[in-house]
Scaffold this motif. Sequence first.
Motif, short mmCIF file in Angstrom:
data_model
loop_
_atom_site.label_atom_id
_atom_site.label_comp_id
_atom_site.label_asym_id
_atom_site.label_seq_id
_atom_site.Cartn_x
_atom_site.Cartn_y
_atom_site.Cartn_z
N ILE A 129 -30.13 -7.99 -14.78
CA ILE A 129 -31.28 -7.20 -15.20
C ILE A 129 -32.48 -7.65 -14.39
O ILE A 129 -32.78 -8.84 -14.28
CB ILE A 129 -31.55 -7.38 -16.70
CG1 ILE A 129 -30.34 -6.88 -17.51
CG2 ILE A 129 -32.81 -6.63 -17.12
CD1 ILE A 129 -30.44 -7.18 -19.00
N LEU A 130 -33.20 -6.69 -13.81
CA LEU A 130 -34.36 -6.96 -12.96
C LEU A 130 -35.60 -6.32 -13.56
O LEU A 130 -35.63 -5.11 -13.79
CB LEU A 130 -34.10 -6.43 -11.55
CG LEU A 130 -35.22 -6.55 -10.52
CD1 LEU A 130 -35.56 -8.03 -10.27
CD2 LEU A 130 -34.83 -5.86 -9.22
N MET A 131 -36.64 -7.13 -13.81
CA MET A 131 -37.88 -6.65 -14.40
C MET A 131 -39.08 -7.12 -13.60
O MET A 131 -39.00 -8.12 -12.88
CB MET A 131 -38.01 -7.14 -15.85
CG MET A 131 -36.87 -6.70 -16.77
SD MET A 131 -37.10 -7.25 -18.48
CE MET A 131 -38.56 -6.31 -18.96
N GLY A 132 -40.19 -6.40 -13.76
CA GLY A 132 -41.41 -6.82 -13.09
C GLY A 132 -42.06 -7.97 -13.82
O GLY A 132 -42.32 -9.02 -13.24
N SER A 133 -42.32 -7.78 -15.11
CA SER A 133 -43.02 -8.78 -15.90
C SER A 133 -42.36 -8.92 -17.26
O SER A 133 -42.06 -7.92 -17.92
CB SER A 133 -44.49 -8.38 -16.07
OG SER A 133 -45.18 -9.32 -16.86
N ILE A 134 -42.14 -10.15 -17.68
CA ILE A 134 -41.60 -10.44 -19.01
C ILE A 134 -42.67 -11.23 -19.76
O ILE A 134 -43.00 -12.36 -19.38
CB ILE A 134 -40.29 -11.24 -18.94
CG1 ILE A 134 -39.24 -10.48 -18.13
CG2 ILE A 134 -39.78 -11.54 -20.34
CD1 ILE A 134 -37.98 -11.29 -17.86
N THR A 135 -43.22 -10.62 -20.80
CA THR A 135 -44.31 -11.26 -21.55
C THR A 135 -43.78 -11.93 -22.81
O THR A 135 -43.84 -13.15 -22.96
CB THR A 135 -45.39 -10.24 -21.91
OG1 THR A 135 -45.86 -9.61 -20.71
CG2 THR A 135 -46.56 -10.92 -22.59
N THR A 136 -43.24 -11.13 -23.71
CA THR A 136 -42.70 -11.68 -24.97
C THR A 136 -41.18 -11.71 -24.98
O THR A 136 -40.58 -12.43 -25.76
CB THR A 136 -43.18 -10.84 -26.16
OG1 THR A 136 -42.67 -9.50 -26.02
CG2 THR A 136 -44.69 -10.79 -26.22
N SER A 162 -42.61 -14.15 -15.32
CA SER A 162 -42.12 -14.31 -16.69
C SER A 162 -42.95 -15.36 -17.41
O SER A 162 -43.16 -16.47 -16.89
CB SER A 162 -40.65 -14.71 -16.71
OG SER A 162 -40.19 -14.83 -18.05
N ALA A 163 -43.40 -15.00 -18.61
CA ALA A 163 -44.15 -15.94 -19.45
C ALA A 163 -43.22 -16.76 -20.33
O ALA A 163 -43.66 -17.70 -21.00
CB ALA A 163 -45.16 -15.18 -20.32
N VAL A 164 -41.93 -16.42 -20.35
CA VAL A 164 -40.95 -17.16 -21.14
C VAL A 164 -39.86 -17.69 -20.22
O VAL A 164 -39.60 -17.12 -19.15
CB VAL A 164 -40.33 -16.27 -22.25
CG1 VAL A 164 -41.40 -15.86 -23.25
CG2 VAL A 164 -39.67 -15.03 -21.65
N ASN A 165 -39.23 -18.78 -20.63
CA ASN A 165 -38.19 -19.39 -19.79
C ASN A 165 -36.80 -18.86 -20.10
O ASN A 165 -35.96 -18.77 -19.20
CB ASN A 165 -38.21 -20.91 -19.99
CG ASN A 165 -39.49 -21.55 -19.49
OD1 ASN A 165 -40.02 -21.15 -18.45
ND2 ASN A 165 -39.99 -22.53 -20.22
N LYS A 166 -36.57 -18.51 -21.38
CA LYS A 166 -35.26 -18.02 -21.79
C LYS A 166 -35.41 -16.88 -22.79
O LYS A 166 -36.38 -16.84 -23.54
CB LYS A 166 -34.42 -19.13 -22.43
CG LYS A 166 -33.91 -20.19 -21.48
CD LYS A 166 -33.01 -21.19 -22.22
CE LYS A 166 -32.43 -22.22 -21.28
NZ LYS A 166 -31.53 -23.17 -21.98
N VAL A 167 -34.44 -15.99 -22.79
CA VAL A 167 -34.33 -14.95 -23.81
C VAL A 167 -32.86 -14.86 -24.19
O VAL A 167 -31.99 -14.73 -23.32
CB VAL A 167 -34.83 -13.58 -23.32
CG1 VAL A 167 -34.52 -12.49 -24.33
CG2 VAL A 167 -36.34 -13.63 -23.06
#
Length: 213
Positions: A129-136, A162-167
């Motif tokens: 999965i490729l995203m520009g920005s991950i906030t929450t 990314s503002a988070v390290n893991k999801v």
Amino acid sequence: MEKRMFKVYAKNDEKIQLKVIPGHFVTSQSHITHYMDMTTMKTRCAEAGRIAAVLAQRYEATTPVDSIICLDGLEVVGAFLAEELAQAGVLSMNAHKTIYIVTPEFHQNGQILFRDNIQHMIRNRNVVILMGSITTGVTLHQCMESVLYYGGKIQGVSAIFSAVNKVAGIEINAVFHKQDIPNYESYHAQNCPMCKKQEKIDAIVNGYGYSKL
């Protein structure tokens, strides 16, 4: 907004420059203190190629990849990432021995869909999965649930910021992280200190850009 903009340089490639605008911004899940302008990163071939080269390092020769799911308008970066992985010898397990670039559809209720003609690119495929920005991580979590629902196997998650390290236990492979942006914070709307100070909202933002208020 642009007058306050500053640039942050990637640690592993100083030619990659993230444009950052401080202020009071609203996303669908939170209020944030900085907006990351990724417009040129998504549209200029040279910049997209450099970002793909950095992200590809995580998967080279170790992770099979059949499909790259692109959110936030990152199809150009996704195509370069697929090329980088192919050149590095990353295996694709599908019959065509190539990597699919797939964009999901967002239903009006927020559900992430893959139409019937696309589902074969997800089912039993190794997916990044490729995203520009991950906030929450909320949107990412929704995408992960959708990929799993359609039978895909999530091999990794990549993002420009990314503002988070893991999801969901999966480590985020990002070019820029929260600690790279001075004083970056994300707040739930009900707990936003900027709102409590009655600071005006500069813009509503999402993965495609911003709309000034």
